[in-house]
Design an enzyme around this catalytic site. Structure first.
Site: not given
Ligand SMILES: Cc1cc2nc3c(=O)[nH]c(=O)nc-3n(C[C@H](O)[C@H](O)[C@H](O)COP(=O)(O)O)c2cc1C
Length: 330
Positions: A102, A204
């Site tokens: 995070c 990811n």
């Molecule tokens: C609204 C939001 C909340 C997120 N909260 C978390 C979280 O609680 N824990 C975590 O490991 N990553 C969190 N992430 C990151 C996502 O798990 C992911 O790593 C990131 O969005 C990239 O993947 P994507 O391009 O498929 O969205 C969050 C992302 C978004 C957009």
């Protein structure tokens, strides 16, 4: 086919990413129905859990129908993380996931989340202690590194595996990048192709089309894709990727009836889970995506996102069906 501990997964599983304020039980249930193979909770503060903070404790709720489910926790203090492992274990998930990725300031400034990428020894020792403290498989979600000049994901992955981590999900960005630029999957593929690595390596970042998921599988050779933003208000994404893998063709987008049905069930599950007020309020953020791109829709959207009572929101859904039932999504 990849396994997390004893959990057998299908070939190239699709994982719903942990997302704060998004990946709650109702949303996870919808994604599971649409083909997500593993789902993760929102991140939960270990410090909140050990203080019994209501918001943290509520995030431990899971439905039977969503298994296998991982509960994600974050923190940087050994005692709090170990006590959290006990609390998490008692709520019966299939996996405990540690958030070492995070990027937000309030987390990083306490040395947690991606903050720990500056102290890999601590990251490894915390993971080792947590693995030893539970019978559940422990997995890690992290980023490539703190910044471009300190990418140590290969060392991190090897050392985490050596202390018993059962799978690693890697977001192809550094902390410094936050969400900017494109995710780089090459370093993730290098980790996967390291002959020393035998635990699943999930990719990811930016998987927002079936083609990209296929690229992650075929070009980068990863063990599965973790999907975040593409699923927000669009749980059908998992089904669309699987259909594309099977047939090489795109599924037509969900009809208005399917969207209204999903929105209604989402809202009802949210109300059943957290009560009328919070259920109505916290489901609002999903509607924009459920009903994206429809012309002259403002009046309906406003009603959905400003009504305080569920009866009015349900009424808005019915009005959408009446007014736009045969709208063709592209
Ligand atoms: C609204 C939001 C909340 C997120 N909260 C978390 C979280 O609680 N824990 C975590 O490991 N990553 C969190 N992430 C990151 C996502 O798990 C992911 O790593 C990131 O969005 C990239 O993947 P994507 O391009 O498929 O969205 C969050 C992302 C978004 C957009």
């Amino acid at each position: 086919m990849p396994k997390i501990g004893n959990i057998q997964l299908p070939d190239f599983p699709l994982l719903l990413a942990p997302m704060e304020d998004v990946s709650d039980p109702p949303f996870r249930a919808l994604c599971k129905e649409q083909g997500a193979d593993v789902v993760f909770t929102e991140f939960i503060s270990s410090e909140g859990l050990i203080r019994d903070a209501a918001k943290s404790v509520m995030k431990l709720d899971i439905y039977e129908k969503e298994r296998p489910v991982g509960i994600q926790i974050f923190g940087a203090v050994l005692e709090s993380m170990l006590r959290s492992v006990e609390i998490v274990e008692a709520s019966g998930p299939d996996i405990i996931d540690i958030n070492f990725g995070c990027p937000v300031k309030k987390v990083v400034s306490k040395g947690a989340g991606a903050g720990i990428l500056n102290d890999i020894d601590l990251m490894v020792s915390l993971t080792e202690a947590m693995v030893k403290h539970t019978k559940l498989p422990v997995t890690v979600k992290t980023r490539l590194g703190w910044d471009h000049d300190s990418i140590k994901i290969m060392e991190v992955a090897e050392r985490l595996q050596d202390v018993g981590c059962q799978a690693i999900s890697i977001h192809g960005r550094t902390r410094a990048q936050m969400y900017k630029g494109n995710a780089d999957w090459k370093p993730i593929a290098e980790v996967k192709n390291n002959p020393r690595m035998h635990i699943p390596v999930f990719g990811n970042g930016d998987v927002d089309t079936p083609e990209k998921a296929m690229e992650m599988r075929d070009k980068y050779g990863l063990d599965g894709a973790m999907i975040g933003r593409a699923s927000i208000g669009y749980p059908w994404f998992f089904k669309e990727v699987k259909h594309y893998f099977k047939t090489g063709k795109h599924l037509p987008p969900p009809s208005m009836l399917e969207r209204v049905d999903a929105a209604k069930r989402h809202l009802q599950m949210a109300i059943d889970w957290k009560g009328e007020k919070l259920g109505v309020f916290e489901t609002r953020r999903h509607y924009t995506n459920y009903f994206k791109g429809i012309p002259n829709f403002k009046e309906y959207r406003m009603k959905m996102v400003t009504s305080d009572d569920s009866a009015s929101v349900f009424e808005a859904f019915d009005e959408v069906l009446e007014g736009f039932g045969d709208y063709e999504f592209v």
